[in-house]
Design a protein around this motif. Structure first.
Motif, PDB file in Angstrom:
ATOM      1  N   ALA A 166       0.847  -1.417   0.152  1.00 39.86           N
ATOM      2  CA  ALA A 166       0.270  -0.017  -0.206  1.00 39.86           C
ATOM      3  C   ALA A 166       0.452   1.180   0.140  1.00 39.86           C
ATOM      4  O   ALA A 166      -0.001   2.583   0.004  1.00 39.86           O
ATOM      5  CB  ALA A 166      -1.375  -0.059   1.084  1.00 39.86           C
ATOM      6  N   ARG A 167       2.222   1.226   0.348  1.00 40.30           N
ATOM      7  CA  ARG A 167       2.938   2.615   0.205  1.00 40.30           C
ATOM      8  C   ARG A 167       3.884   2.481  -0.996  1.00 40.30           C
ATOM      9  O   ARG A 167       4.447   3.520  -1.536  1.00 40.30           O
ATOM     10  CB  ARG A 167       4.417   2.224   1.261  1.00 40.30           C
ATOM     11  CG  ARG A 167       3.976   1.878   2.841  1.00 40.30           C
ATOM     12  CD  ARG A 167       5.364   2.799   3.883  1.00 40.30           C
ATOM     13  NE  ARG A 167       5.365   0.971   3.691  1.00 40.30           N
ATOM     14  CZ  ARG A 167       5.782   0.163   4.560  1.00 40.30           C
ATOM     15  NH1 ARG A 167       4.552  -0.097   5.285  1.00 40.30           N
ATOM     16  NH2 ARG A 167       6.176  -1.089   4.556  1.00 40.30           N
ATOM     17  N   ARG A 205       0.058  -0.152  -4.398  1.00 41.80           N
ATOM     18  CA  ARG A 205      -2.127  -0.153  -5.215  1.00 41.80           C
ATOM     19  C   ARG A 205      -2.928  -0.712  -5.764  1.00 41.80           C
ATOM     20  O   ARG A 205      -3.418  -1.196  -5.795  1.00 41.80           O
ATOM     21  CB  ARG A 205      -1.834   2.375  -4.244  1.00 41.80           C
ATOM     22  CG  ARG A 205      -1.153   1.616  -2.615  1.00 41.80           C
ATOM     23  CD  ARG A 205      -1.365   3.553  -2.650  1.00 41.80           C
ATOM     24  NE  ARG A 205      -0.706   4.404  -3.480  1.00 41.80           N
ATOM     25  CZ  ARG A 205       0.044   4.929  -2.993  1.00 41.80           C
ATOM     26  NH1 ARG A 205       0.907   4.590  -2.103  1.00 41.80           N
ATOM     27  NH2 ARG A 205       0.795   5.599  -4.272  1.00 41.80           N
ATOM     28  N   LEU A 228      -3.287  -3.756  -5.402  1.00 41.90           N
ATOM     29  CA  LEU A 228      -4.658  -4.153  -4.312  1.00 41.90           C
ATOM     30  C   LEU A 228      -5.532  -4.223  -4.954  1.00 41.90           C
ATOM     31  O   LEU A 228      -6.542  -4.753  -4.623  1.00 41.90           O
ATOM     32  CB  LEU A 228      -3.840  -3.290  -3.102  1.00 41.90           C
ATOM     33  CG  LEU A 228      -2.967  -4.059  -1.923  1.00 41.90           C
ATOM     34  CD1 LEU A 228      -2.678  -3.137  -1.217  1.00 41.90           C
ATOM     35  CD2 LEU A 228      -3.272  -5.968  -2.128  1.00 41.90           C
ATOM     36  N   TYR A 275     -10.483   0.842  -8.579  1.00 46.45           N
ATOM     37  CA  TYR A 275      -9.917   2.307  -8.430  1.00 46.45           C
ATOM     38  C   TYR A 275      -9.763   2.772  -9.280  1.00 46.45           C
ATOM     39  O   TYR A 275      -8.698   2.046  -9.816  1.00 46.45           O
ATOM     40  CB  TYR A 275      -9.365   2.638  -7.308  1.00 46.45           C
ATOM     41  CG  TYR A 275      -9.756   2.639  -5.637  1.00 46.45           C
ATOM     42  CD1 TYR A 275     -11.444   3.919  -5.522  1.00 46.45           C
ATOM     43  CD2 TYR A 275      -9.540   1.491  -4.776  1.00 46.45           C
ATOM     44  CE1 TYR A 275     -12.160   3.585  -4.223  1.00 46.45           C
ATOM     45  CE2 TYR A 275     -10.089   1.614  -3.779  1.00 46.45           C
ATOM     46  CZ  TYR A 275     -10.911   1.926  -2.925  1.00 46.45           C
ATOM     47  OH  TYR A 275     -12.029   2.138  -2.034  1.00 46.45           O
ATOM     48  N   PRO A 319      -5.741   4.529  -7.440  1.00 47.80           N
ATOM     49  CA  PRO A 319      -5.223   4.144  -6.549  1.00 47.80           C
ATOM     50  C   PRO A 319      -4.575   4.829  -5.381  1.00 47.80           C
ATOM     51  O   PRO A 319      -4.900   4.392  -4.817  1.00 47.80           O
ATOM     52  CB  PRO A 319      -5.168   2.801  -6.735  1.00 47.80           C
ATOM     53  CG  PRO A 319      -4.753   2.966  -8.298  1.00 47.80           C
ATOM     54  CD  PRO A 319      -5.642   3.403  -9.000  1.00 47.80           C
ATOM     55  N   GLY A 320      -4.051   5.626  -6.781  1.00 53.27           N
ATOM     56  CA  GLY A 320      -3.068   6.260  -5.507  1.00 53.27           C
ATOM     57  C   GLY A 320      -3.313   7.013  -4.618  1.00 53.27           C
ATOM     58  O   GLY A 320      -2.674   7.765  -3.543  1.00 53.27           O
ATOM     59  N   ARG A 325      -6.149   6.774  -2.407  1.00 54.62           N
ATOM     60  CA  ARG A 325      -5.896   6.376  -1.601  1.00 54.62           C
ATOM     61  C   ARG A 325      -4.813   5.618  -0.613  1.00 54.62           C
ATOM     62  O   ARG A 325      -3.957   5.286  -1.391  1.00 54.62           O
ATOM     63  CB  ARG A 325      -6.678   4.314  -2.010  1.00 54.62           C
ATOM     64  CG  ARG A 325      -7.683   4.019  -0.738  1.00 54.62           C
ATOM     65  CD  ARG A 325      -9.022   5.108  -0.675  1.00 54.62           C
ATOM     66  NE  ARG A 325     -10.291   4.306   0.219  1.00 54.62           N
ATOM     67  CZ  ARG A 325     -10.635   4.973   1.317  1.00 54.62           C
ATOM     68  NH1 ARG A 325     -10.806   6.523   1.439  1.00 54.62           N
ATOM     69  NH2 ARG A 325     -12.032   4.352   2.102  1.00 54.62           N
ATOM     70  N   SER A 326      -4.817   5.791   0.698  1.00 50.66           N
ATOM     71  CA  SER A 326      -4.320   6.100   1.607  1.00 50.66           C
ATOM     72  C   SER A 326      -3.430   4.643   2.078  1.00 50.66           C
ATOM     73  O   SER A 326      -4.497   3.976   2.558  1.00 50.66           O
ATOM     74  CB  SER A 326      -4.104   7.427   2.883  1.00 50.66           C
ATOM     75  OG  SER A 326      -5.015   6.200   4.335  1.00 50.66           O
ATOM     76  N   PRO A 327      -2.195   4.811   2.321  1.00 46.82           N
ATOM     77  CA  PRO A 327      -2.153   3.901   2.180  1.00 46.82           C
ATOM     78  C   PRO A 327      -3.262   2.938   3.393  1.00 46.82           C
ATOM     79  O   PRO A 327      -3.412   0.871   3.740  1.00 46.82           O
ATOM     80  CB  PRO A 327      -0.461   3.684   2.784  1.00 46.82           C
ATOM     81  CG  PRO A 327      -0.087   5.018   2.303  1.00 46.82           C
ATOM     82  CD  PRO A 327      -1.732   5.523   2.352  1.00 46.82           C
ATOM     83  N   LEU A 384      -6.021   1.510   2.569  1.00 49.60           N
ATOM     84  CA  LEU A 384      -5.894   0.244   1.633  1.00 49.60           C
ATOM     85  C   LEU A 384      -5.809  -1.377   2.842  1.00 49.60           C
ATOM     86  O   LEU A 384      -6.627  -2.097   2.877  1.00 49.60           O
ATOM     87  CB  LEU A 384      -4.840   0.324   0.531  1.00 49.60           C
ATOM     88  CG  LEU A 384      -5.352   1.149  -0.598  1.00 49.60           C
ATOM     89  CD1 LEU A 384      -4.346   1.561  -1.549  1.00 49.60           C
ATOM     90  CD2 LEU A 384      -6.915   0.614  -1.062  1.00 49.60           C
ATOM     91  N   THR A 435      -8.911  -3.903   3.072  1.00 49.38           N
ATOM     92  CA  THR A 435      -8.221  -5.111   2.419  1.00 49.38           C
ATOM     93  C   THR A 435      -8.263  -6.296   4.252  1.00 49.38           C
ATOM     94  O   THR A 435      -9.228  -6.733   4.137  1.00 49.38           O
ATOM     95  CB  THR A 435      -6.456  -5.051   2.334  1.00 49.38           C
ATOM     96  OG1 THR A 435      -6.143  -5.142   1.564  1.00 49.38           O
ATOM     97  CG2 THR A 435      -5.925  -6.788   2.134  1.00 49.38           C
TER      98      THR A 435
END
Length: 276
Positions: free
Chosen positions: A162-163, A168, A171, A176, A179-180, A182-184, A187, A191
């Motif tokens: 997620a980082r 992202r 995942l 999305y 997806p970038g 969405r914050s880690p 996410l 999940t």
């Protein structure tokens, strides 16, 4: 802050007690937010503040998802079972025919609530139920792959993926378009919610033969579809419009299946315009 409420639901075999977790913010006419399969109420975080500027917003963890426990015995995960639960929830929270905004599964539920005249307006974002058999099989394959990944990937691995932009995309790129954005932490939480969703399999099973077949009369309806929806192609929106001719069909440019994160301002504007 999340709150929990338990309330009675009438069933043919007698009353049952359902429990739902929700968050409430703002003031004005009530507006309820319903997420898609495998998600949780936090998926609405990008738009809640925008909506709460005009409405008493209630974001719900549907039964069997997020922090809400599964449905009590005797209540099924199809529309026949879920709609009375939400009607009872509205009553328990003092929500008099709220506006409702739903995404995917939540969009399908929102349309049925509108059909039954339980809400003031409906905004359905990429609602389920307007697929061909092949399109449903594709959507189910993607959802099962996401679920399998959530079950098999250790949480530290998810956090590491997620980082990075590539992680992202791997995942959540299926749902999305961006997806970038969405914050880690979000996410990782999503999940976990997908992995722990007790209602996932029963909800999938309930939708296997589902084709939405009702018009929604005397209730303002907007059906909005992301132009980059990879899970439910936007041509399904045209079918929805033919079935519900009074609905407003809106394109969400550059948005994927879960558009609240891809373009929060646009999604909020669509929902607020419908409520007005």
């Amino acid at each position: 802050m999340a709150e929990k409420i338990s309330f009675p639901v009438d069933t043919p075999s007698g009353p049952r007690t359902a429990t739902v977790v929700y968050e409430r913010l703002g003031g004005g006419e009530p507006m309820v937010l319903l997420h898609g399969i495998g998600h949780h109420l936090q998926v609405w975080d990008p738009v809640v503040g925008l909506l709460a500027a005009e409405h008493d917003v209630v974001a719900v963890d549907l039964p069997g998802f997020g922090l809400s426990p599964g449905l009590p015995g005797g209540i099924t995960y199809d529309l026949k079972g879920v709609i009375p639960v939400l009607g009872a929830l509205f009553e328990a929270l003092g929500l008099d025919r709220p506006h409702v905004v739903g995404n995917s599964l939540g969009g399908l539920i929102a349309l049925e609530l509108g059909h039954r005249k339980l809400v003031r307006s409906v905004t359905a974002l990429s609602p389920a139920g307007f697929w061909t058999p092949g399109e449903r099989l594709w959507a189910y394959a993607v959802l099962r792959a996401l679920r399998t990944g959530a079950e098999r990937l250790p949480e530290p691995t998810v956090a590491r993926l997620a980082r990075t932009a590539a992680g992202r995309a791997a995942l959540v790129g299926a749902i999305y378009a961006r997806p970038g954005r969405r914050s880690p932490d979000a996410l990782v939480a999503e999940t976990r919610a997908l992995r722990e969703a007790t209602g996932f399999e029963a909800t999938l099973a309930a939708g296997r033969s589902l084709l939405y077949a009702h018009d929604v009369l005397d209730v303002p309806v907007t059906i909005a579809w992301g132009t980059r929806d990879r899970l439910l192609p936007r041509r399904q929106g045209v079918r929805a419009k033919k079935l519900i001719p009074g609905a407003r069909l809106v394109r969400l440019p550059g948005c994927g299946h879960v558009p609240m994160n891809d373009d929060p301002a646009l999604v909020a504007r669509v929902a607020l315009d419908t409520a007005r």
